[in-house]
Design a protein around this motif. Structure first.
Motif, short mmCIF file in Angstrom:
data_model
loop_
_atom_site.label_atom_id
_atom_site.label_comp_id
_atom_site.label_asym_id
_atom_site.label_seq_id
_atom_site.Cartn_x
_atom_site.Cartn_y
_atom_site.Cartn_z
N ALA A 198 17.57 -0.08 -5.49
CA ALA A 198 16.84 0.49 -4.37
C ALA A 198 15.38 0.08 -4.45
O ALA A 198 14.78 0.08 -5.53
CB ALA A 198 16.96 2.02 -4.39
N GLY A 199 14.81 -0.30 -3.31
CA GLY A 199 13.38 -0.55 -3.25
C GLY A 199 12.63 0.75 -3.05
O GLY A 199 13.22 1.81 -2.86
N VAL A 200 11.32 0.65 -3.12
CA VAL A 200 10.47 1.84 -3.01
C VAL A 200 9.41 1.60 -1.95
O VAL A 200 8.66 0.62 -2.03
CB VAL A 200 9.80 2.19 -4.35
N VAL B 212 2.74 0.29 -3.51
CA VAL B 212 3.65 -0.84 -3.68
C VAL B 212 3.65 -1.69 -2.42
O VAL B 212 3.80 -1.17 -1.32
CB VAL B 212 5.09 -0.36 -3.98
N GLU B 213 3.44 -2.99 -2.59
CA GLU B 213 3.40 -3.86 -1.42
C GLU B 213 4.73 -3.81 -0.67
O GLU B 213 5.76 -3.48 -1.23
CB GLU B 213 3.09 -5.30 -1.85
N GLU B 214 4.68 -4.10 0.61
CA GLU B 214 5.86 -3.99 1.45
C GLU B 214 7.02 -4.81 0.91
O GLU B 214 6.87 -5.98 0.58
CB GLU B 214 5.54 -4.44 2.87
N GLN B 215 8.18 -4.18 0.82
CA GLN B 215 9.37 -4.85 0.33
C GLN B 215 10.34 -5.12 1.48
O GLN B 215 10.37 -4.38 2.46
CB GLN B 215 10.07 -4.00 -0.74
N SER C 285 17.73 -7.08 -6.96
CA SER C 285 17.17 -7.24 -5.62
C SER C 285 17.39 -6.00 -4.76
O SER C 285 18.36 -5.27 -4.91
CB SER C 285 17.78 -8.46 -4.93
N VAL C 286 16.46 -5.82 -3.83
CA VAL C 286 16.44 -4.63 -2.98
C VAL C 286 17.58 -4.68 -1.95
O VAL C 286 17.69 -5.63 -1.17
CB VAL C 286 15.09 -4.52 -2.24
N CYS C 287 18.41 -3.62 -1.95
CA CYS C 287 19.49 -3.53 -0.95
C CYS C 287 19.36 -2.30 -0.07
O CYS C 287 20.04 -2.18 0.95
CB CYS C 287 20.85 -3.55 -1.63
#
Length: 259
Positions: free
Chosen positions: A89-91, A96-99, A221-223
């Motif tokens: 999971a992204g944050v 935190v820079e945009e994901q 990787s962000v899902c």
């Protein structure tokens, strides 16, 4: 004196992650007597020399299964690098820079957000209704001298995805709630870049293995973004970008002689 017997061991967890790993090479299945785990072996060439890469999949999610499989891989193959690939999971936080979906989170720090104590709400800064939580996070860091190699791979023209180097939080449950993210995760490490259920165990197992200890790396990787919109829509893409970056990292950039 013990020596490394393989270059890389890759660990995956889910069907989607494992399918992405299996597309990386022409794997050959392998078994060890007395061990019912399936292992797969392949090779890649770097600087004119054939290098061994192995992989195995956990039989369930979570840190217990991760630590167990990591120790098995270390015992059987003595890899120089122990790398966990897959999805996380992204944050979405101001620090935190945009994901984007498919961005790689390369963990320079992994911390256990489940570690702590549940108390009555008046005794804690973190509150969820009638429950208070006092965090006692434990931390494992990636070897600092590896960071320039990771950054070089991230900056390479051969890399096709964005790589965010930062902390990753691991815990015993899937997070799909923004309140938990904001209160519990942000409270302890405000610049956390990703969340999963296994990374801490991989780092810990490598740190405490018998010599020669592998160098642990987590590249997931962000899902999704750990909120109510959580879905499986981007899992295949995220698993693919994770494997692609990990492969580029160790086939082209990581040092392959003991430091």
């Amino acid at each position: 004196m013990n020596t490394y017997q393989s270059t890389v061991a890759l660990i995956s967890v889910t069907d989607t992650e494992t399918e992405a790993v299996m597309r990386m090479y022409d794997w050959q299945e392998h078994y060890f007597e007395g061990d019912d785990q399936r292992y797969y072996e392949a090779s890649f060439v770097r600087d004119g020399e054939s290098r061994k890469v192995v992989t195995a999949r956990q039989d369930e999610m979570g840190m217990t299964a991760s630590a167990t499989l990591a120790m098995k891989l270390i015992q059987h193959y003595h890899p120089m690098y122990l790398i966990m690939v897959g999805i996380a999971a992204g944050v979405v936080l101001p620090e935190v820079e945009e994901q984007m979906y498919g961005d790689v989170v390369l963990a320079d720090t992994v911390w256990n957000y489940s570690s702590g104590k549940f108390v009555s709400p008046e005794k804690a800064d973190i509150k969820f209704g009638n429950i208070g939580f006092i965090p006692r996070p434990t931390v494992v860091n990636m070897k600092e001298w590896l960071l320039p190699y990771v950054q070089a791979a991230a900056d390479s023209n051969e890399n096709e995805t964005h790589v965010y180097i930062g902390p990753m939080a691991s815990g015993s449950a899937v997070v799909a709630n923004q309140e938990v993210l904001n209160k519990q995760i942000r409270h302890s490490f405000h610049n956390t870049a990703g969340l999963d259920m296994e990374a801490y165990a991989i780092m810990y197992a490598a740190e405490h293995a018998v010599e020669p200890r592998p160098l642990p790396i987590v590249a997931k990787s962000v899902c999704d973004f750990a909120d109510s919109r959580k879905s499986d829509q981007y899992q295949k893409f995220a698993a693919f970008t994770s494997c692609q970056f990990a492969q580029l990292l160790y086939e082209k950039f990581l040092p392959l002689t003991p430091q």
